[in-house]
Scaffold this active site. Structure first.
Site, PDB file in Angstrom:
ATOM      1  N   HIS A   1      -2.705   9.548  -1.228  1.00 37.39           N
ATOM      2  CA  HIS A   1      -2.903   8.213  -2.022  1.00 37.39           C
ATOM      3  C   HIS A   1      -2.622   8.392  -3.476  1.00 37.39           C
ATOM      4  CE1 HIS A   1      -3.397   5.382   1.356  1.00 37.39           C
ATOM      5  NE2 HIS A   1      -3.478   6.556   1.855  1.00 37.39           N
TER       6      HIS A   1
ATOM      7  N   LYS B   1      -8.253 -15.510  15.990  1.00 28.97           N
ATOM      8  CA  LYS B   1      -8.469 -15.454  14.593  1.00 28.97           C
ATOM      9  C   LYS B   1      -9.881 -14.748  14.370  1.00 28.97           C
ATOM     10  CE  LYS B   1      -4.400 -17.835  13.226  1.00 28.97           C
ATOM     11  NZ  LYS B   1      -3.729 -18.747  12.618  1.00 28.97           N
TER      12      LYS B   1
ATOM     13  N   GLU C   1       0.688  -1.009  -0.137  1.00 29.98           N
ATOM     14  CA  GLU C   1       0.068  -0.168  -0.099  1.00 29.98           C
ATOM     15  C   GLU C   1       0.829   1.288   0.041  1.00 29.98           C
ATOM     16  OE1 GLU C   1      -2.924   0.537   3.347  1.00 29.98           O
ATOM     17  OE2 GLU C   1      -3.804   2.082   2.243  1.00 29.98           O
TER      18      GLU C   1
HETATM   19  C1  LIG Z   1       1.740  11.100   2.647  1.00 29.30           C
HETATM   20  C2  LIG Z   1       2.173  11.819   3.674  1.00 29.30           C
HETATM   21  C3  LIG Z   1       2.980  11.190   4.836  1.00 29.30           C
HETATM   22  C4  LIG Z   1       2.698  13.138   3.540  1.00 29.30           C
HETATM   23  O1  LIG Z   1       2.821  13.899   4.384  1.00 29.30           O
HETATM   24  P1  LIG Z   1       3.174  15.688   4.277  1.00 29.30           P
HETATM   25  O2  LIG Z   1       3.219  16.243   5.517  1.00 29.30           O
HETATM   26  O3  LIG Z   1       2.478  16.255   3.283  1.00 29.30           O
HETATM   27  O4  LIG Z   1       4.715  15.236   3.476  1.00 29.30           O
HETATM   28  P2  LIG Z   1       6.130  16.171   3.787  1.00 29.30           P
HETATM   29  O5  LIG Z   1       6.888  15.996   2.502  1.00 29.30           O
HETATM   30  O6  LIG Z   1       5.865  17.483   4.556  1.00 29.30           O
HETATM   31  O7  LIG Z   1       6.758  15.169   4.947  1.00 29.30           O
HETATM   32  C5  LIG Z   1       6.235  15.174   6.222  1.00 29.30           C
HETATM   33  C6  LIG Z   1       7.060  13.714   6.947  1.00 29.30           C
HETATM   34  O8  LIG Z   1       6.342  12.803   6.396  1.00 29.30           O
HETATM   35  C7  LIG Z   1       7.165  11.502   6.029  1.00 29.30           C
HETATM   36  N1  LIG Z   1       7.229  11.302   4.536  1.00 29.30           N
HETATM   37  C8  LIG Z   1       6.759  12.026   3.709  1.00 29.30           C
HETATM   38  N2  LIG Z   1       6.774  11.432   2.328  1.00 29.30           N
HETATM   39  C9  LIG Z   1       7.613  10.182   2.772  1.00 29.30           C
HETATM   40  C10 LIG Z   1       7.900   9.337   1.906  1.00 29.30           C
HETATM   41  N3  LIG Z   1       7.712   9.402   0.577  1.00 29.30           N
HETATM   42  N4  LIG Z   1       8.670   8.247   2.366  1.00 29.30           N
HETATM   43  C11 LIG Z   1       8.921   8.496   3.508  1.00 29.30           C
HETATM   44  N5  LIG Z   1       8.588   9.168   4.427  1.00 29.30           N
HETATM   45  C12 LIG Z   1       7.794  10.216   3.842  1.00 29.30           C
HETATM   46  C13 LIG Z   1       8.598  12.124   6.689  1.00 29.30           C
HETATM   47  O9  LIG Z   1       8.575  11.775   8.042  1.00 29.30           O
HETATM   48  C14 LIG Z   1       8.588  13.597   6.474  1.00 29.30           C
HETATM   49  O10 LIG Z   1       9.544  14.280   7.318  1.00 29.30           O
HETATM   50  P3  LIG Z   1      10.937  14.477   7.003  1.00 29.30           P
HETATM   51  O11 LIG Z   1      11.416  13.153   6.819  1.00 29.30           O
HETATM   52  O12 LIG Z   1      10.939  15.348   5.676  1.00 29.30           O
HETATM   53  O13 LIG Z   1      11.462  15.373   7.904  1.00 29.30           O
HETATM   54  C15 LIG Z   1       0.591  12.121   4.662  1.00 29.30           C
HETATM   55  O14 LIG Z   1      -0.284  13.055   3.728  1.00 29.30           O
HETATM   56  C16 LIG Z   1      -0.136  11.062   5.334  1.00 29.30           C
HETATM   57  O15 LIG Z   1       0.672  10.600   6.173  1.00 29.30           O
HETATM   58  N6  LIG Z   1      -1.196  10.728   4.508  1.00 29.30           N
HETATM   59  C17 LIG Z   1      -2.146   9.567   5.110  1.00 29.30           C
HETATM   60  C18 LIG Z   1      -1.722   8.430   4.405  1.00 29.30           C
HETATM   61  C19 LIG Z   1      -2.149   7.080   5.361  1.00 29.30           C
HETATM   62  O16 LIG Z   1      -1.943   7.112   6.802  1.00 29.30           O
HETATM   63  N7  LIG Z   1      -2.324   6.199   4.617  1.00 29.30           N
HETATM   64  C20 LIG Z   1      -2.733   4.927   5.179  1.00 29.30           C
HETATM   65  C21 LIG Z   1      -3.858   4.037   4.543  1.00 29.30           C
HETATM   66  S1  LIG Z   1      -5.280   4.823   4.585  1.00 29.30           S
HETATM   67  C22 LIG Z   1      -6.044   3.168   4.772  1.00 29.30           C
HETATM   68  O17 LIG Z   1      -5.776   2.205   4.085  1.00 29.30           O
HETATM   69  C23 LIG Z   1      -7.170   3.314   6.018  1.00 29.30           C
HETATM   70  C24 LIG Z   1      -8.404   4.092   5.738  1.00 29.30           C
HETATM   71  C25 LIG Z   1      -8.115   5.703   5.273  1.00 29.30           C
HETATM   72  O18 LIG Z   1      -9.451   3.707   4.552  1.00 29.30           O
HETATM   73  C26 LIG Z   1      -9.011   3.970   7.193  1.00 29.30           C
HETATM   74  C27 LIG Z   1     -10.055   5.182   7.377  1.00 29.30           C
HETATM   75  O19 LIG Z   1     -11.339   4.801   7.284  1.00 29.30           O
HETATM   76  O20 LIG Z   1      -9.637   5.988   8.045  1.00 29.30           O
HETATM   77  N1  LIG Z   2      -2.026 -24.858  16.945  1.00 26.13           N
HETATM   78  C1  LIG Z   2      -3.102 -24.013  16.804  1.00 26.13           C
HETATM   79  O1  LIG Z   2      -4.018 -24.213  16.943  1.00 26.13           O
HETATM   80  C2  LIG Z   2      -2.738 -22.817  16.060  1.00 26.13           C
HETATM   81  C3  LIG Z   2      -1.298 -22.695  15.708  1.00 26.13           C
HETATM   82  N2  LIG Z   2      -0.918 -21.422  14.947  1.00 26.13           N
HETATM   83  C4  LIG Z   2       0.348 -21.354  14.697  1.00 26.13           C
HETATM   84  O2  LIG Z   2       1.328 -21.660  15.656  1.00 26.13           O
HETATM   85  C5  LIG Z   2       2.584 -21.019  15.398  1.00 26.13           C
HETATM   86  C6  LIG Z   2       2.890 -20.441  16.706  1.00 26.13           C
HETATM   87  O3  LIG Z   2       2.778 -21.407  17.905  1.00 26.13           O
HETATM   88  P1  LIG Z   2       3.973 -21.149  18.922  1.00 26.13           P
HETATM   89  O4  LIG Z   2       3.412 -22.002  20.145  1.00 26.13           O
HETATM   90  O5  LIG Z   2       4.303 -19.803  19.363  1.00 26.13           O
HETATM   91  O6  LIG Z   2       5.282 -21.349  18.327  1.00 26.13           O
HETATM   92  P2  LIG Z   2       6.090 -22.917  18.015  1.00 26.13           P
HETATM   93  O7  LIG Z   2       5.276 -23.968  18.314  1.00 26.13           O
HETATM   94  O8  LIG Z   2       6.634 -22.818  16.418  1.00 26.13           O
HETATM   95  O9  LIG Z   2       7.261 -22.783  19.068  1.00 26.13           O
HETATM   96  C7  LIG Z   2       6.937 -22.390  20.284  1.00 26.13           C
HETATM   97  C8  LIG Z   2       8.064 -23.152  21.053  1.00 26.13           C
HETATM   98  O10 LIG Z   2       9.408 -22.462  21.198  1.00 26.13           O
HETATM   99  C9  LIG Z   2      10.063 -23.127  22.208  1.00 26.13           C
HETATM  100  N3  LIG Z   2      10.791 -22.025  22.877  1.00 26.13           N
HETATM  101  C10 LIG Z   2      12.007 -21.794  23.043  1.00 26.13           C
HETATM  102  N4  LIG Z   2      12.517 -20.622  23.469  1.00 26.13           N
HETATM  103  C11 LIG Z   2      11.401 -20.236  24.094  1.00 26.13           C
HETATM  104  C12 LIG Z   2      11.081 -18.978  24.833  1.00 26.13           C
HETATM  105  N5  LIG Z   2      11.830 -18.224  25.393  1.00 26.13           N
HETATM  106  N6  LIG Z   2       9.919 -18.563  25.026  1.00 26.13           N
HETATM  107  C13 LIG Z   2       8.642 -19.490  24.706  1.00 26.13           C
HETATM  108  N7  LIG Z   2       9.163 -20.691  23.990  1.00 26.13           N
HETATM  109  C14 LIG Z   2      10.059 -20.879  23.606  1.00 26.13           C
HETATM  110  C15 LIG Z   2       9.108 -23.522  23.218  1.00 26.13           C
HETATM  111  O11 LIG Z   2       8.984 -25.140  23.144  1.00 26.13           O
HETATM  112  P3  LIG Z   2       8.572 -25.870  24.550  1.00 26.13           P
HETATM  113  O12 LIG Z   2       7.141 -25.594  24.832  1.00 26.13           O
HETATM  114  O13 LIG Z   2       8.891 -27.345  23.917  1.00 26.13           O
HETATM  115  O14 LIG Z   2       9.460 -25.717  25.512  1.00 26.13           O
HETATM  116  C16 LIG Z   2       7.607 -23.182  22.520  1.00 26.13           C
HETATM  117  O15 LIG Z   2       6.780 -24.055  22.884  1.00 26.13           O
HETATM  118  C17 LIG Z   2       2.528 -20.171  14.301  1.00 26.13           C
HETATM  119  O16 LIG Z   2       2.918 -20.868  13.146  1.00 26.13           O
HETATM  120  C18 LIG Z   2       0.957 -20.221  14.271  1.00 26.13           C
HETATM  121  O17 LIG Z   2       0.626 -19.927  12.923  1.00 26.13           O
HETATM  122  C19 LIG Z   2      -1.953 -20.516  15.246  1.00 26.13           C
HETATM  123  C20 LIG Z   2      -3.027 -20.619  15.651  1.00 26.13           C
HETATM  124  C21 LIG Z   2      -3.577 -21.509  16.194  1.00 26.13           C
END
Ligand SMILES: CC(C)(COP(=O)([O-])OP(=O)([O-])OC[C@H]1O[C@@H](n2cnc3c(N)ncnc32)[C@H](O)[C@@H]1OP(=O)([O-])[O-])[C@@H](O)C(=O)NCCC(=O)NCCSC(=O)C[C@@](C)(O)CC(=O)[O-]
Ligand SMILES: NC(=O)C1=CN([C@@H]2O[C@H](COP(=O)(O)OP(=O)(O)OC[C@H]3O[C@@H](n4cnc5c(N)ncnc54)[C@H](OP(=O)(O)O)[C@@H]3O)[C@@H](O)[C@H]2O)C=CC1
Length: 418
Positions: free
Chosen positions: A410, A239, A108
């Site tokens: 956008h 989920k 995006e």
């Molecule tokens: C696009 C901006 C950031 C422009 O923002 P601006 O203020 O016009 O841009 P600017 O050129 O004055 O720059 C300001 C700062 O923005 C950053 N920036 C600016 N341009 C860049 C770039 N190219 N690459 C990396 N960083 C950038 C950067 O930090 C920059 O600071 P600087 O580095 O210059 O000190 C602003 O208009 C903005 O944030 N718009 C919102 C866009 C957004 O959040 N989109 C997310 C998805 S929307 C969606 O999917 C969900 C929605 C909308 O449907 C949810 C809902 O219902 O609300």
């Molecule tokens: N089974 C299900 O119903 C579901 C599974 N998933 C999937 O499960 C996966 C994630 O499960 P998750 O249990 O997190 O991962 P994993 O089963 O991949 O591994 C976790 C294991 O790592 C070991 N481990 C080693 N070091 C650490 C530590 N510091 N802290 C905790 N555990 C450690 C533990 O083994 P031990 O316990 O033997 O000591 C732990 O159980 C993802 O792939 C996800 O997509 C997602 C949703 C549902």
């Protein structure tokens, strides 16, 4: 279609023909070939089936031997998602206490720019304060009792401290790290749902809690005679968006806050604290309430999805993350106080997809790859950074909407119109 043009050994050609003829099922190819060859043969079979020639999905650096054992079945290749960074983002957390470049994988346009802008605002304003309030992963089997009276007795039995100790012992025998924290019963007719909550340390924990709860389910069957219907009765709730997860928490419950001075709002977000307050109130609070939304935020899911993809998290858990609440309040010093509350943020730094090469690289950017020195601290640090990044995204998008810049941003960054 392209069979004759493939560079295959005679043995591979034979195997591919058998796959195409249905003599060898896709999922059985590994029984006849090494994992990399199996992936190639499946991909070629799909090419034949779809009558096309892939140009991209065969290009990847994944360790096929490992991923086909732990992460994917019927593998044919990999898709690529562009990866960017936002930052530096200053985080004042209990576990994350530094400035970070946040990896974001997305298609995006404008998203990374937006989060980057939010990071700039947060960092200039002194950094986001972040705290983890709860840390529990859940699994909830459902039991069917013979009568209401039995259901009542079962409910009481589950709540007794002795039963809990028994369950804890059995659950913790299945894992070196997981700790059973509580078991909450919920009744519906003669069905009783038990919501098991675990501290899963650095793992997101769904496999861990599923395995542990399965062991306890057998104990319950043996000791009480309650009939288990399924290991997951949806009171977990995994989920799916659910009030229980937003109320009791699931994964990490995290809050991030920042107070932004008026000058920074004006200079970087091109709007005013008052206009941001108005947008947040009418949109994130009233608009979400009117829509019956479960999330009271602008686009928390955007940031969570991009970090999850980059860092090997389970992408389906974006659902839980999307229930965030964003608040914005004016202070008497003409600043704006912004916060995001993430009731249910499942994250891990071990297990799942966190071991894949590119995902591990991204976790390393944040210094959270693998297990922490003290189990659990890496995943909490990661959760704090995710929450701060969500706050950055919220601030920037609300700022853009307050300034009337959403469509322009956008058009420029999402459609390449400069
Ligand atoms: C696009 C901006 C950031 C422009 O923002 P601006 O203020 O016009 O841009 P600017 O050129 O004055 O720059 C300001 C700062 O923005 C950053 N920036 C600016 N341009 C860049 C770039 N190219 N690459 C990396 N960083 C950038 C950067 O930090 C920059 O600071 P600087 O580095 O210059 O000190 C602003 O208009 C903005 O944030 N718009 C919102 C866009 C957004 O959040 N989109 C997310 C998805 S929307 C969606 O999917 C969900 C929605 C909308 O449907 C949810 C809902 O219902 O609300
Ligand atoms: N089974 C299900 O119903 C579901 C599974 N998933 C999937 O499960 C996966 C994630 O499960 P998750 O249990 O997190 O991962 P994993 O089963 O991949 O591994 C976790 C294991 O790592 C070991 N481990 C080693 N070091 C650490 C530590 N510091 N802290 C905790 N555990 C450690 C533990 O083994 P031990 O316990 O033997 O000591 C732990 O159980 C993802 O792939 C996800 O997509 C997602 C949703 C549902």
């Amino acid at each position: 279609m392209f069979l004759e043009s493939y560079e295959l050994t005679e043995e591979e050609k034979l195997l591919l023909q058998k796959v195409l003829d249905g003599e060898i099922a896709f999922r059985k190819i590994e029984e006849f070939a090494d994992p990399l060859t199996a992936v190639k043969l499946r991909r070629l079979a799909i090419q034949e089936y779809a009558k096309l020639e892939f140009e991209h999905i065969q290009n990847f650096s994944l360790d096929v031997e490992t991923v086909t054992k732990r992460n994917i079945e019927n593998m044919i290749g990999a898709v690529q998602v562009p990866l960017g960074v936002a930052g530096l983002l200053k985080v004042n957390g209990e576990y994350a206490n530094s400035e970070y470049y946040v990896p974001l994988a997305t298609t995006e346009g404008a998203l990374v720019a937006s989060v980057n802008r939010g990071c700039s605002v947060i960092t200039k304003s002194g950094g986001a304060n972040v705290r983890v309030f709860e840390d529990e992963m859940t699994r909830a089997p459902v039991f069917k009792l013979e009568s209401l009276d039995r259901a009542r007795k079962f409910y009481d039995w589950v709540k007794s401290p002795q039963t809990f100790e028994q369950m804890k012992e059995v659950a913790e025998k299945t894992t070196r790290f997981g700790k059973l924290l509580s078991v909450k019963p919920f009744v519906t007719g003669t069905y009783v749902y038990l919501r098991f909550s675990y501290d899963t340390k650095d793992a997101m924990g769904m496999n861990m809690v599923t395995i542990a709860t399965d062991a306890v389910m057998h104990l319950i069957e043996d000791e009480f005679g309650a009939h288990p219907v399924t290991l997951s009765g949806n009171m977990c709730t995994d989920k799916k968006p659910a009030s229980i997860s937003t109320i009791l928490g699931r994964g990490k419950t995290v809050v991030a806050e920042i107070t932004i001075p008026q000058e920074i709002v004006k200079e970087t977000l091109k709007c005013t604290p008052e206009s941001m307050f108005e947008v947040n109130y009418s949109k994130n609070l009233l608009g979400s309430a009117r829509a019956g939304a479960m999330g009271f935020n602008a686009h928390a899911a955007n940031i969570i999805a991009a970090i999850y993809l980059a860092c090997g998290q389970d992408a389906a858990h974006v659902v839980e993350g999307s229930t965030a609440i964003t608040s914005m309040e004016l202070t008497k010093y003409e600043e704006i106080h912004c916060s995001v509350t993430l009731p249910a943020l499942p994250v891990g730094t071990v297990g799942g997809g966190t071991g894949l090469g590119t995902q591990r690289d991204c976790l390393n950017i944040l210094g959270v790859s693998g297990a922490g020195d003290t189990p659990g601290i890496n995943s909490r640090k990661f959760a704090e950074i995710v929450a701060a990044a969500v706050l950055a995204g919220e601030i920037s998008l609300i700022g853009a909407q307050a300034a009337g810049h959403l469509a322009r941003a956008h058009a420029q960054l999402g459609r390449g119109k400069f």
